[in-house]
Design a protein around this motif. Structure first.
Motif, short mmCIF file in Angstrom:
data_model
loop_
_atom_site.label_atom_id
_atom_site.label_comp_id
_atom_site.label_asym_id
_atom_site.label_seq_id
_atom_site.Cartn_x
_atom_site.Cartn_y
_atom_site.Cartn_z
N SER A 1 -11.44 76.49 16.76
CA SER A 1 -12.10 75.56 15.84
C SER A 1 -13.05 76.33 14.94
O SER A 1 -13.45 77.44 15.26
N CYS A 2 -13.42 75.70 13.83
CA CYS A 2 -14.42 76.25 12.89
C CYS A 2 -15.35 75.12 12.47
O CYS A 2 -14.94 73.97 12.39
N TRP A 3 -16.60 75.47 12.15
CA TRP A 3 -17.58 74.47 11.75
C TRP A 3 -18.61 75.10 10.82
O TRP A 3 -18.78 76.32 10.81
N CYS B 1 -16.61 80.35 13.73
CA CYS B 1 -15.30 80.02 14.29
C CYS B 1 -15.23 80.47 15.74
O CYS B 1 -15.77 81.52 16.10
N ALA B 2 -14.56 79.70 16.56
CA ALA B 2 -14.29 80.05 17.94
C ALA B 2 -12.83 80.49 18.02
O ALA B 2 -11.93 79.73 17.66
N LEU B 3 -12.61 81.72 18.45
CA LEU B 3 -11.27 82.28 18.57
C LEU B 3 -10.94 82.44 20.04
O LEU B 3 -11.83 82.71 20.86
N GLN B 4 -9.67 82.29 20.38
CA GLN B 4 -9.30 82.42 21.79
C GLN B 4 -8.00 83.19 21.93
O GLN B 4 -7.14 83.17 21.06
N LEU C 1 -14.08 84.33 21.67
CA LEU C 1 -15.01 84.99 20.76
C LEU C 1 -15.49 83.98 19.73
O LEU C 1 -14.69 83.25 19.14
N VAL C 2 -16.81 83.91 19.54
CA VAL C 2 -17.40 83.06 18.50
C VAL C 2 -17.97 84.00 17.44
O VAL C 2 -18.78 84.87 17.76
N VAL C 3 -17.52 83.81 16.20
CA VAL C 3 -17.95 84.69 15.11
C VAL C 3 -18.61 83.84 14.04
O VAL C 3 -18.08 82.78 13.66
N GLU C 4 -19.76 84.30 13.54
CA GLU C 4 -20.46 83.61 12.45
C GLU C 4 -20.23 84.36 11.15
O GLU C 4 -20.27 85.59 11.13
N TYR C 5 -20.00 83.61 10.08
CA TYR C 5 -19.76 84.19 8.77
C TYR C 5 -20.84 83.69 7.80
O TYR C 5 -21.11 82.50 7.74
N PRO C 6 -21.45 84.61 7.03
CA PRO C 6 -22.47 84.19 6.07
C PRO C 6 -21.85 83.42 4.90
O PRO C 6 -20.64 83.47 4.68
N ALA C 7 -22.69 82.73 4.17
CA ALA C 7 -22.23 81.98 2.99
C ALA C 7 -21.66 82.96 1.97
O ALA C 7 -22.09 84.11 1.88
N SER C 8 -20.67 82.48 1.23
CA SER C 8 -20.01 83.33 0.24
C SER C 8 -19.63 82.47 -0.96
O SER C 8 -19.45 81.27 -0.85
#
Length: 131
Positions: free
Chosen positions: A127-129, A81-84, A96-103
């Motif tokens: 946005s998120c992708w 996700c890109a946070l602003q 800030l761009v944060v990556e989240y592992p699969a869950s």
């Protein structure tokens, strides 16, 4: 006087039902193929879609904003996700761009801290992708 049918028989202008039938079969095949293709595209696009809902933000100080949101990625897929952080004129003062592992969880509630270069008035999820 000659009739229309006599002229058609004389010059070979008889209606041909097999040509008409072939035309409608071709039209039906094109329609079925188009519908199947559009359905396939719709399904593949929706399977990669990442949903998010902003639940709030907090202005911690002049250089920090936290953003709370819920993330719904495809099952078993990692996401980013890109946070602003925005100022009063909607200019970006933090990113800030944060990556989240699969869950295995369908929806996750998250809170992230965004450092800023100036005082912010809000924090949002841009946005998120799927990754």
């Amino acid at each position: 006087m000659t009739t229309q049918q006599e002229l058609a028989e004389r010059y070979g202008r008889r209606p041909r039902p097999h040509r008409r039938r072939a035309f409608w079969i071709a039209v039906a095949l094109v329609a079925v193929t188009s519908i199947a293709g559009l359905a396939g595209l719709t399904i593949s696009n929706s399977m990669d879609e990442v949903g998010f809902d902003e639940t709030g933000f907090d202005l911690i100080d002049e250089r920090t904003v936290t953003v709370s949101f819920q993330l719904t990625p495809p099952t078993g897929a990692s996401a980013a996700c890109a946070l602003q952080a925005l100022d009063e004129d909607f200019g970006v003062v933090g990113w800030l761009v944060v990556e989240y592992p699969a869950s295995e969880a369908v929806t996750r509630t998250l809170t992230e801290t965004i450092p800023t270069v100036a005082e912010a008035t809000t924090g949002t999820v841009h946005s998120c992708w799927a990754t």
